[in-house]
Motif scaffolding. Structure first.
Motif, PDB file in Angstrom:
ATOM      1  N   ILE A 228      53.481  -3.707   1.143  1.00 22.58           N
ATOM      2  CA  ILE A 228      53.061  -2.837   2.246  1.00 22.58           C
ATOM      3  C   ILE A 228      51.760  -3.356   2.870  1.00 22.58           C
ATOM      4  O   ILE A 228      51.588  -3.318   4.093  1.00 22.58           O
ATOM      5  CB  ILE A 228      52.895  -1.393   1.757  1.00 22.58           C
ATOM      6  CG1 ILE A 228      54.233  -0.846   1.237  1.00 22.58           C
ATOM      7  CG2 ILE A 228      52.369  -0.497   2.872  1.00 22.58           C
ATOM      8  CD1 ILE A 228      54.129   0.507   0.578  1.00 22.58           C
ATOM      9  N   SER A 229      50.848  -3.863   2.033  1.00 22.45           N
ATOM     10  CA  SER A 229      49.585  -4.394   2.543  1.00 22.45           C
ATOM     11  C   SER A 229      49.821  -5.577   3.466  1.00 22.45           C
ATOM     12  O   SER A 229      49.166  -5.693   4.520  1.00 22.45           O
ATOM     13  CB  SER A 229      48.675  -4.813   1.381  1.00 22.45           C
ATOM     14  OG  SER A 229      48.311  -3.708   0.584  1.00 22.45           O
ATOM     15  N   ARG A 230      50.757  -6.453   3.106  1.00 21.17           N
ATOM     16  CA  ARG A 230      51.062  -7.603   3.969  1.00 21.17           C
ATOM     17  C   ARG A 230      51.631  -7.139   5.313  1.00 21.17           C
ATOM     18  O   ARG A 230      51.315  -7.704   6.360  1.00 21.17           O
ATOM     19  CB  ARG A 230      52.039  -8.547   3.257  1.00 21.17           C
ATOM     20  CG  ARG A 230      51.394  -9.396   2.161  1.00 21.17           C
ATOM     21  CD  ARG A 230      52.341 -10.479   1.677  1.00 21.17           C
ATOM     22  NE  ARG A 230      53.439  -9.931   0.910  1.00 21.17           N
ATOM     23  CZ  ARG A 230      53.429  -9.819  -0.419  1.00 21.17           C
ATOM     24  NH1 ARG A 230      52.364 -10.217  -1.112  1.00 21.17           N
ATOM     25  NH2 ARG A 230      54.467  -9.327  -1.062  1.00 21.17           N
ATOM     26  N   GLN A 231      52.456  -6.101   5.276  1.00 19.24           N
ATOM     27  CA  GLN A 231      53.019  -5.564   6.519  1.00 19.24           C
ATOM     28  C   GLN A 231      51.928  -4.961   7.401  1.00 19.24           C
ATOM     29  O   GLN A 231      51.916  -5.176   8.625  1.00 19.24           O
ATOM     30  CB  GLN A 231      54.080  -4.514   6.194  1.00 19.24           C
ATOM     31  CG  GLN A 231      55.324  -5.068   5.506  1.00 19.24           C
ATOM     32  CD  GLN A 231      56.261  -3.978   5.021  1.00 19.24           C
ATOM     33  OE1 GLN A 231      55.992  -2.785   5.187  1.00 19.24           O
ATOM     34  NE2 GLN A 231      57.371  -4.370   4.408  1.00 19.24           N
ATOM     35  N   LYS A 232      51.011  -4.224   6.799  1.00 16.90           N
ATOM     36  CA  LYS A 232      49.921  -3.621   7.553  1.00 16.90           C
ATOM     37  C   LYS A 232      49.003  -4.687   8.143  1.00 16.90           C
ATOM     38  O   LYS A 232      48.570  -4.590   9.304  1.00 16.90           O
ATOM     39  CB  LYS A 232      49.124  -2.667   6.661  1.00 16.90           C
ATOM     40  CG  LYS A 232      49.789  -1.313   6.419  1.00 16.90           C
ATOM     41  CD  LYS A 232      48.925  -0.446   5.524  1.00 16.90           C
ATOM     42  CE  LYS A 232      49.440   0.984   5.464  1.00 16.90           C
ATOM     43  NZ  LYS A 232      49.211   1.729   6.709  1.00 16.90           N
ATOM     44  N   LEU A 233      48.702  -5.714   7.367  1.00 17.74           N
ATOM     45  CA  LEU A 233      47.845  -6.794   7.871  1.00 17.74           C
ATOM     46  C   LEU A 233      48.510  -7.509   9.044  1.00 17.74           C
ATOM     47  O   LEU A 233      47.838  -7.893  10.006  1.00 17.74           O
ATOM     48  CB  LEU A 233      47.529  -7.794   6.755  1.00 17.74           C
ATOM     49  CG  LEU A 233      46.435  -7.402   5.765  1.00 17.74           C
ATOM     50  CD1 LEU A 233      46.286  -8.474   4.693  1.00 17.74           C
ATOM     51  CD2 LEU A 233      45.102  -7.186   6.471  1.00 17.74           C
ATOM     52  N   ALA A 234      49.821  -7.677   8.956  1.00 19.03           N
ATOM     53  CA  ALA A 234      50.540  -8.338  10.057  1.00 19.03           C
ATOM     54  C   ALA A 234      50.402  -7.538  11.353  1.00 19.03           C
ATOM     55  O   ALA A 234      50.300  -8.119  12.445  1.00 19.03           O
ATOM     56  CB  ALA A 234      52.010  -8.508   9.689  1.00 19.03           C
TER      57      ALA A 234
ATOM     58  N   GLN B 195      43.865  -7.672  -0.229  1.00 18.01           N
ATOM     59  CA  GLN B 195      44.966  -8.545   0.166  1.00 18.01           C
ATOM     60  C   GLN B 195      44.469  -9.664   1.078  1.00 18.01           C
ATOM     61  O   GLN B 195      44.873 -10.823   0.942  1.00 18.01           O
ATOM     62  CB  GLN B 195      46.042  -7.734   0.880  1.00 18.01           C
ATOM     63  CG  GLN B 195      47.307  -8.510   1.238  1.00 18.01           C
ATOM     64  CD  GLN B 195      48.066  -8.959   0.007  1.00 18.01           C
ATOM     65  OE1 GLN B 195      48.051  -8.284  -1.030  1.00 18.01           O
ATOM     66  NE2 GLN B 195      48.728 -10.102   0.096  1.00 18.01           N
ATOM     67  N   LEU B 196      43.574  -9.322   2.001  1.00 17.33           N
ATOM     68  CA  LEU B 196      43.043 -10.315   2.928  1.00 17.33           C
ATOM     69  C   LEU B 196      42.249 -11.386   2.188  1.00 17.33           C
ATOM     70  O   LEU B 196      42.370 -12.584   2.483  1.00 17.33           O
ATOM     71  CB  LEU B 196      42.159  -9.631   3.977  1.00 17.33           C
ATOM     72  CG  LEU B 196      41.564 -10.512   5.076  1.00 17.33           C
ATOM     73  CD1 LEU B 196      42.667 -11.262   5.822  1.00 17.33           C
ATOM     74  CD2 LEU B 196      40.743  -9.672   6.036  1.00 17.33           C
ATOM     75  N   VAL B 197      41.455 -10.976   1.217  1.00 17.24           N
ATOM     76  CA  VAL B 197      40.686 -11.938   0.416  1.00 17.24           C
ATOM     77  C   VAL B 197      41.621 -12.844  -0.381  1.00 17.24           C
ATOM     78  O   VAL B 197      41.434 -14.062  -0.439  1.00 17.24           O
ATOM     79  CB  VAL B 197      39.709 -11.203  -0.527  1.00 17.24           C
ATOM     80  CG1 VAL B 197      39.095 -12.177  -1.532  1.00 17.24           C
ATOM     81  CG2 VAL B 197      38.615 -10.516   0.271  1.00 17.24           C
ATOM     82  N   SER B 198      42.646 -12.258  -0.979  1.00 21.10           N
ATOM     83  CA  SER B 198      43.573 -13.065  -1.793  1.00 21.10           C
ATOM     84  C   SER B 198      44.331 -14.081  -0.950  1.00 21.10           C
ATOM     85  O   SER B 198      44.663 -15.162  -1.419  1.00 21.10           O
ATOM     86  CB  SER B 198      44.559 -12.160  -2.540  1.00 21.10           C
ATOM     87  OG  SER B 198      45.472 -11.559  -1.645  1.00 21.10           O
ATOM     88  N   GLU B 199      44.609 -13.737   0.317  1.00 21.82           N
ATOM     89  CA  GLU B 199      45.325 -14.655   1.193  1.00 21.82           C
ATOM     90  C   GLU B 199      44.394 -15.694   1.816  1.00 21.82           C
ATOM     91  O   GLU B 199      44.770 -16.862   1.948  1.00 21.82           O
ATOM     92  CB  GLU B 199      46.018 -13.874   2.315  1.00 21.82           C
ATOM     93  CG  GLU B 199      47.162 -12.992   1.852  1.00 21.82           C
ATOM     94  CD  GLU B 199      47.797 -12.216   2.997  1.00 21.82           C
ATOM     95  OE1 GLU B 199      47.398 -12.452   4.161  1.00 21.82           O
ATOM     96  OE2 GLU B 199      48.690 -11.386   2.741  1.00 21.82           O
TER      97      GLU B 199
END
Length: 323
Positions: A235-241, A268-272
């Motif tokens: 869900i975090s990846r979807q929200k960041l997108a 999530q942003l830091v990990s990516e």
């Protein structure tokens, strides 16, 4: 109790081990002893596909005897045997366990490449999983760090598989005794010099005295934590997108999220963006305060390891520090 043959055939079928050579990490402990004997007993795996990899860490005098025993054991069965020694001059004063693990897996990767293998098997079991869980609780950190070791993951030229993660150490010992297998006990396991040994010899037995099924229950918690962590990340990846604008992210939309989601999105942003950065709870809170309270048109906050979070008007991004 399952037979050695049935256990070996179940492992071969489940992980499809008859496709290419298989490297088996064997230490002469009871876990890896059961693993290699189960594979040899399996009728659906050719013995010539097995490569036995052993590391003599040179931390105990007994390790010389163990290496020679395993060499002769493999020769008697015409199994491919590859071993190495961890040079004493590479032994650190602190962090021995972590350094030994790095050396061991570097060696396994080289063996896989040498023999064109796509699978490495290790004999980590459910009891060790529970020990690692308790060690992480003692050390502290993120909830996701309690997930435990994955049963299968990418490694070297293929994958690393741990088929015993649902089997406890006492079950493996009983299986070894029932089949009259020979294994070696590491006498240093009885010394409480390391945290793992203290957890193994003191903490876990105390919990098992309260409930003999505590290892099973810890495994269930780890499974649930893993599933929920995967869901949150998805869900975090979807929200960041949805917030992304080129290589940056829209600040007003980020601020519009609840504080809980801001925290997840920032993690999530830091990990990516900078996976080498180990951001803790305090730093995470500090960065969120900076994001939500700053009225600057431009500003940045240090994340560590030469990375900063930078705000430029209505956009934010994580970048390397500028010279």
């Amino acid at each position: 109790m399952i037979s050695l043959r049935a256990l070996g055939e179940k492992i071969v079928d489940h992980y499809q081990l008859n496709q290419a050579p298989v490297v088996v990490a064997v230490s002469t402990g009871v876990d890896s002893t059961v693993l290699i004997n189960a594979l040899l007993a399996a009728s659906n795996l050719a013995e010539n596909r097995l490569v036995i990899a052993h590391v003599n860490h040179q931390l105990r005098s007994q390790s010389v005897q163990e290496e020679e025993f395993l060499r002769q054991w493999c020769a008697k069965r015409r199994l491919t045997f590859v071993s190495t020694k961890w040079p004493r001059e590479l032994h650190p004063d602190t962090g021995v366990e972590a350094a030994a693990r790095r050396f061991r897996y570097d060696f396994f990767a080289k063996v896989m490449q040498r023999y064109h293998a796509n699978t490495l098997l290790t004999a980590h079991n459910a009891t060790e999983q529970a020990e690692s869980f308790l060690m992480q609780v003692v050390r502290g950190g993120w909830l996701s760090q309690l997930r435990g070791t994955p049963e299968e993951r990418s490694f070297a030229t293929g994958r690393l598989v741990r088929p015993f993660l649902k089997i406890s150490k006492p079950t493996l010992v009983a299986l070894a005794q029932e089949n009259h297998l020979t294994w070696f006990e590491d006498e240093t396991n009885q010394q409480d010099d390391y945290l793992r040994n203290r957890v193994r010899n003191q903490l876990l037995p105390a919990l098992q005295a309260e409930n003999p099924r505590v290892v099973e229950h810890i495994g269930q918690y780890q499974t649930e934590i893993t599933e929920q962590d995967q869901l949150i990340k998805e869900i975090s990846r979807q929200k960041l997108a949805q917030l992304r604008q080129g290589s940056q992210y829209q600040l007003p939309k980020f601020k519009a999220e609840s504080r809980l989601w801001q925290k997840q999105l920032l993690k999530q942003l830091v990990s990516e963006s900078c996976p080498a950065v180990a951001i803790g709870q305090n730093k995470l809170d500090e960065v969120l305060e900076f994001i939500n309270q700053t009225n600057l048109a431009q500003g940045s906050i240090d994340l560590g390891n030469d990375y900063v979070l930078e705000i430029t008007y209505d956009l934010l991004q994580i970048i390397k520090k500028r010279p």
